[in-house]
Design a protein around this motif. Structure first.
Motif, PDB file in Angstrom:
ATOM      1  N   PRO A  86       0.812  -1.224   0.000  1.00 50.69           N
ATOM      2  CA  PRO A  86       0.000   0.000   0.000  1.00 50.69           C
ATOM      3  C   PRO A  86       0.845   1.273   0.000  1.00 50.69           C
ATOM      4  O   PRO A  86       0.460   2.274  -0.600  1.00 50.69           O
ATOM      5  CB  PRO A  86      -0.850  -0.113   1.264  1.00 50.69           C
ATOM      6  N   LEU A  87       1.998   1.226   0.645  1.00 53.11           N
ATOM      7  CA  LEU A  87       2.854   2.413   0.680  1.00 53.11           C
ATOM      8  C   LEU A  87       3.432   2.765  -0.685  1.00 53.11           C
ATOM      9  O   LEU A  87       3.670   3.935  -0.981  1.00 53.11           O
ATOM     10  CB  LEU A  87       3.983   2.224   1.697  1.00 53.11           C
ATOM     11  N   CYS A  88       3.649   1.768  -1.524  1.00 51.79           N
ATOM     12  CA  CYS A  88       4.250   2.042  -2.831  1.00 51.79           C
ATOM     13  C   CYS A  88       3.339   2.879  -3.707  1.00 51.79           C
ATOM     14  O   CYS A  88       3.799   3.560  -4.621  1.00 51.79           O
ATOM     15  CB  CYS A  88       4.653   0.751  -3.535  1.00 51.79           C
ATOM     16  N   TYR A  89       2.044   2.867  -3.434  1.00 51.60           N
ATOM     17  CA  TYR A  89       1.116   3.678  -4.220  1.00 51.60           C
ATOM     18  C   TYR A  89       1.306   5.175  -3.978  1.00 51.60           C
ATOM     19  O   TYR A  89       0.783   5.991  -4.719  1.00 51.60           O
ATOM     20  CB  TYR A  89      -0.334   3.282  -3.919  1.00 51.60           C
ATOM     21  N   LEU A  90       2.044   5.516  -2.958  1.00 49.71           N
ATOM     22  CA  LEU A  90       2.306   6.921  -2.667  1.00 49.71           C
ATOM     23  C   LEU A  90       3.601   7.399  -3.321  1.00 49.71           C
ATOM     24  O   LEU A  90       4.024   8.533  -3.088  1.00 49.71           O
ATOM     25  CB  LEU A  90       2.360   7.138  -1.154  1.00 49.71           C
ATOM     26  N   THR A  91       4.229   6.548  -4.112  1.00 51.81           N
ATOM     27  CA  THR A  91       5.484   6.907  -4.776  1.00 51.81           C
ATOM     28  C   THR A  91       5.285   6.916  -6.290  1.00 51.81           C
ATOM     29  O   THR A  91       4.305   6.399  -6.802  1.00 51.81           O
ATOM     30  CB  THR A  91       6.600   5.906  -4.437  1.00 51.81           C
ATOM     31  N   VAL A  92       6.244   7.492  -6.965  1.00 52.90           N
ATOM     32  CA  VAL A  92       6.244   7.478  -8.429  1.00 52.90           C
ATOM     33  C   VAL A  92       7.465   6.680  -8.858  1.00 52.90           C
ATOM     34  O   VAL A  92       8.577   6.953  -8.433  1.00 52.90           O
ATOM     35  CB  VAL A  92       6.313   8.914  -8.993  1.00 52.90           C
ATOM     36  N   GLY A  93       7.256   5.680  -9.682  1.00 53.34           N
ATOM     37  CA  GLY A  93       8.371   4.870 -10.168  1.00 53.34           C
ATOM     38  C   GLY A  93       8.624   3.643  -9.323  1.00 53.34           C
ATOM     39  O   GLY A  93       8.711   2.538  -9.844  1.00 53.34           O
ATOM     40  N   PHE A  94       8.727   3.797  -8.027  1.00 53.73           N
ATOM     41  CA  PHE A  94       8.998   2.681  -7.131  1.00 53.73           C
ATOM     42  C   PHE A  94       7.789   1.758  -7.034  1.00 53.73           C
ATOM     43  O   PHE A  94       7.917   0.581  -6.732  1.00 53.73           O
ATOM     44  CB  PHE A  94       9.391   3.217  -5.751  1.00 53.73           C
ATOM     45  N   GLN A  95       6.619   2.290  -7.320  1.00 56.13           N
ATOM     46  CA  GLN A  95       5.371   1.527  -7.250  1.00 56.13           C
ATOM     47  C   GLN A  95       5.435   0.280  -8.123  1.00 56.13           C
ATOM     48  O   GLN A  95       5.144  -0.823  -7.669  1.00 56.13           O
ATOM     49  CB  GLN A  95       4.218   2.421  -7.687  1.00 56.13           C
ATOM     50  N   THR A  96       5.830   0.440  -9.370  1.00 53.05           N
ATOM     51  CA  THR A  96       5.895  -0.694 -10.293  1.00 53.05           C
ATOM     52  C   THR A  96       6.900  -1.727  -9.810  1.00 53.05           C
ATOM     53  O   THR A  96       6.666  -2.936  -9.930  1.00 53.05           O
ATOM     54  CB  THR A  96       6.256  -0.209 -11.706  1.00 53.05           C
ATOM     55  N   LEU A  97       8.006  -1.278  -9.254  1.00 58.80           N
ATOM     56  CA  LEU A  97       9.038  -2.202  -8.781  1.00 58.80           C
ATOM     57  C   LEU A  97       8.540  -3.049  -7.616  1.00 58.80           C
ATOM     58  O   LEU A  97       8.810  -4.247  -7.549  1.00 58.80           O
ATOM     59  CB  LEU A  97      10.294  -1.430  -8.399  1.00 58.80           C
ATOM     60  N   VAL A  98       7.803  -2.443  -6.703  1.00 55.22           N
ATOM     61  CA  VAL A  98       7.278  -3.191  -5.564  1.00 55.22           C
ATOM     62  C   VAL A  98       6.193  -4.165  -6.017  1.00 55.22           C
ATOM     63  O   VAL A  98       6.172  -5.324  -5.595  1.00 55.22           O
ATOM     64  CB  VAL A  98       6.733  -2.242  -4.471  1.00 55.22           C
ATOM     65  N   LEU A  99       5.297  -3.709  -6.904  1.00 56.53           N
ATOM     66  CA  LEU A  99       4.238  -4.594  -7.387  1.00 56.53           C
ATOM     67  C   LEU A  99       4.825  -5.774  -8.152  1.00 56.53           C
ATOM     68  O   LEU A  99       4.384  -6.915  -7.989  1.00 56.53           O
ATOM     69  CB  LEU A  99       3.258  -3.809  -8.263  1.00 56.53           C
ATOM     70  N   ALA A 100       5.834  -5.513  -8.980  1.00 56.89           N
ATOM     71  CA  ALA A 100       6.503  -6.605  -9.692  1.00 56.89           C
ATOM     72  C   ALA A 100       7.277  -7.487  -8.713  1.00 56.89           C
ATOM     73  O   ALA A 100       7.306  -8.711  -8.860  1.00 56.89           O
ATOM     74  CB  ALA A 100       7.447  -6.045 -10.755  1.00 56.89           C
TER      75      ALA A 100
END
Length: 171
Positions: A86-100
């Motif tokens: 859920p925290l990664c949704y507050l970032t730009v760019g890092f979000q995709t890396l965490v979801l992957a």
């Protein structure tokens, strides 16, 4: 009849209200997160474990999944746990890396989905309130301002050139 031919320059939900915008963006966030998770999960299982492509898009995906970016996402998930989703949704760019990274680590789907919901809700709230307003203001500021447009283009060229140079040095 005149209304049928009128061109509107607004997003489809602007005439329908905040709730429609919020729900639409929530669904987009959930679908994007699920797509990233499942793509990484399936491709990891099939590609990284069974093949080693050298050319084409498969090789690019293989390099990306086994590369430094996704490794940072998986490391953060291993260190901080599923709370990073859920925290990664507050970032730009890092979000995709965490979801992957969640897909690469084969986090159970129900756990991933439950962790994803608060982040997608927050992301939808941000973009349905101030996010698109900021984009609209930036585009309006750039419209008719050749120097501002040139500055944005220059920054984009510098960023792309810097990334290309760094990639070449690593190789």
């Amino acid at each position: 009849m005149q209304e049928l031919w009128t061109v509107r320059s607004e997003f489809f939900w602007e005439a329908r209200g905040f709730v429609v915008a919020y729900l639409f963006l929530f669904v987009v966030a959930m679908l994007r997160g699920q797509a990233t998770y499942w793509l990484a999960r399936v491709v990891t299982r099939q590609t990284l474990r069974r093949t080693s492509p050298t050319v084409g898009w498969r090789a690019s995906v293989h390099r990306w999944l086994s590369g430094e970016g996704v490794a940072r996402g998986t490391t953060s998930l291993q260190r901080w746990g599923v709370g990073m989703v859920p925290l990664c949704y507050l970032t730009v760019g890092f979000q995709t890396l965490v979801l992957a990274g969640a897909g690469v680590l084969q986090i159970r789907w129900p756990v991933f989905t439950l962790a994803q919901v608060p982040g997608a809700l927050a992301w939808a709230l941000i973009y349905s309130t101030i996010g698109f307003a900021l984009w609209g203001a930036a585009l309006a500021a750039l419209a008719g301002q050749p120097l501002a447009l040139a500055a944005v283009a220059s920054v984009a060229v510098v960023v792309v050139a810097t990334r290309a140079v760094l990639r070449r040095r690593r190789a």
